[in-house]
Scaffold this motif. Structure first.
Motif: not given
Lengths: 399, 55
Positions: A108-110, A239-242, A247-249, A255-256
């Motif tokens: 997700x960061x990438x 919490x994880x996906x939110x 953070x990444x918009x 993506x998710x």
């Protein structure tokens, strides 16, 4: 390498060395594969490199299964309790849990920090989803166990692909009703994986919730209680996906969505191939016969079994659902798939090819021997299947 | 009060203890469990498969 042994009153000394003991570390190192595409991208500068992990899963693994062949390791039943007691194996499943979080967050960061084409985003979402599908498999291994810690870890890892209802549905729904027409997680002869998907995903979700609602009702609690095991897992997902979305918009929305769908679809694929067409008979009491070894398809290939915690030794898993992965056994004369799960997934995605390979194999099983009344058939395909394979038999009353 | 065992996975239903997670309070008689009861641990053994064990 550790050897297990015992003195048996009739058989004398029995001993067993698990030659795969250290190969099981593959489950822990598997995250390197989804990350490999990202590393190769940095090394080569080409977005094509992002497709490497998918190529590995769906092309290389089937070839490895074909080339490396069957797994000869088979622990003697008498030594299973010793293998079960060896904590090395269970620790491996524990440490695999955080790896599933690491992979999703890293990919997700990438995606969130690089300018990528839409195709690369899709490839990365599918890659991450495919690995989170393995997370469902880790949750599956843990969720069948009796300890509080393992059941809790199952809820945690299932949060990665937002599939918190899985363990309840699987343990109390699928295992009880497997290989019957009523089970949404057992596929029918003549049912394509695409049709199955529309029955399996909603059906499993509904059944998981029904079982949990009933349990909470017995305790006098509302389904919205904090004791709801499904909601606990969904809360971690939120919490994880939110958090990733925050953070990444907005790029995280598609993506998710693709990631989650692909993870679920990996489970759908496994369910599709594990019991295709197999049917338990009803006894006079109206109950179904107990699930027998011939009610599951097996694949005893060494490579994909290492990736999947022995899931492919599926008959023994259904006979002994709480048994740990290292002790699952292979037996002769079981329904056998012609390749490991990954190769069979690809086959399933091409329905005409799947029917061509599997329908004959199904009808040739010794307990079926061409008798269509012993097959779990899709009602919509019933007539055409009877015409093709029925040798003059007419379908029993439709429905 | 008696104890009943799942012959598949050795889950124990101890009447005296009940099974809190499953919503069966202490003192629940095995007889009074629903007809559709299946083993809470393995899910594959029915109520009638359970064996009474001495405690």
């Amino acid at each position: 390498m550790k050897t297990y042994s015992m003195e048996h009153p009739e058989l004398g000394i029995i001993s067993y060395t698990d030659k795969k003991r250290y190969l099981w570390l593959a489950s822990f190192f598997m995250p390197l594969f989804p990350m490999m595409g990202v590393f190769a991208y940095y090394a080569s500068g080409s977005e094509w490199a992002l497709g490497i992990p998918l190529f590995f899963s769906y092309v290389v693994i089937p070839f490895l299964d074909w080339g490396l062949g069957s797994d000869e390791n088979n622990p003697p039943e008498e030594l299973v309790p010793q293998l079960e007691a060896d904590s090395y194996y269970r620790i491996l499943t524990y440490v695999t849990v955080p790896m599933h979080f690491v992979v999703l967050i890293a990919i997700a960061w990438f995606v969130g920090t690089h300018e990528l084409t839409i195709w690369s985003v899709i490839a990365l979402a599918i890659t991450a989803g495919s690995y989170s599908g393995l997370g469902i498999n880790t949750g599956h291994e843990l969720g069948h166990k009796k300890t509080e810690l393992e059941r809790w870890l199952a809820k945690v890892v299932l949060a990665v692909p937002t599939y918190g209802h899985f363990c309840i549905e699987h343990n109390r729904g699928h295992h009880t009703h497997v290989a019957t027409a009523e089970d949404p997680a057992s596929s029918r002869m003549g049912e394509s994986i695409y049709k199955f998907l529309l029955r399996e995903i909603p059906g499993a979700w509904r059944r998981g919730w029904a079982v949990e609602r009933e349990r909470l009702a017995r305790k006098g609690k509302s389904p919205w209680s904090l004791e709801n095991d499904i909601l606990q897992s969904y809360a971690i997902s939120a919490v994880l996906q939110g958090g990733l979305l925050f953070v990444f918009g907005w790029i995280m929305v598609p993506f998710l969505a693709i990631h989650n769908f692909w993870a679920w679809y990996q489970l759908t694929s496994a369910n599709y191939i594990e019991h295709y067409g197999l049917l338990r008979q009803k006894e006079e009491s109206g109950r179904y016969e107990r699930c027998q070894p011939h009610h599951s398809w097996n694949a005893n290939y060494i490579f994909s079994n290492l990736v999947l915690f022995h899931l492919e030794r599926h008959s023994d898993h259904h006979a002994n659902p709480t048994r740990r992965y290292q002790s699952l056994r292979n037996f002769e004369n079981l329904p056998e798939l012609p390749n490991g799960y990954y190769g069979m997934y690809i086959l399933a995605y091409i329905p005409w090819l799947w029917y061509k390979v599997m329908d004959k194999r199904l009808l040739e099983l010794p307990h079926i021997n061409g008798d269509l009344s012993r097959v779990n058939i899709d009602p919509d395909a019933r007539e055409s299947i009877y015409q093709r394979y029925g040798q003059g038999q007419m379908p029993a009353a439709a429905g | 009060m008696a104890t009943f065992k799942c012959p598949g996975c050795d889950y124990l239903f101890v009447e005296e203890r009940g099974d809190d997670h499953e919503g069966y309070p202490p003192g629940t008689a095995f007889e009074s469990l629903p007809k559709e009861f299946t083993c809470p641990d393995c899910g594959v053994r029915y109520k009638e498969d359970f064996e009474q064990v001495e405690d």
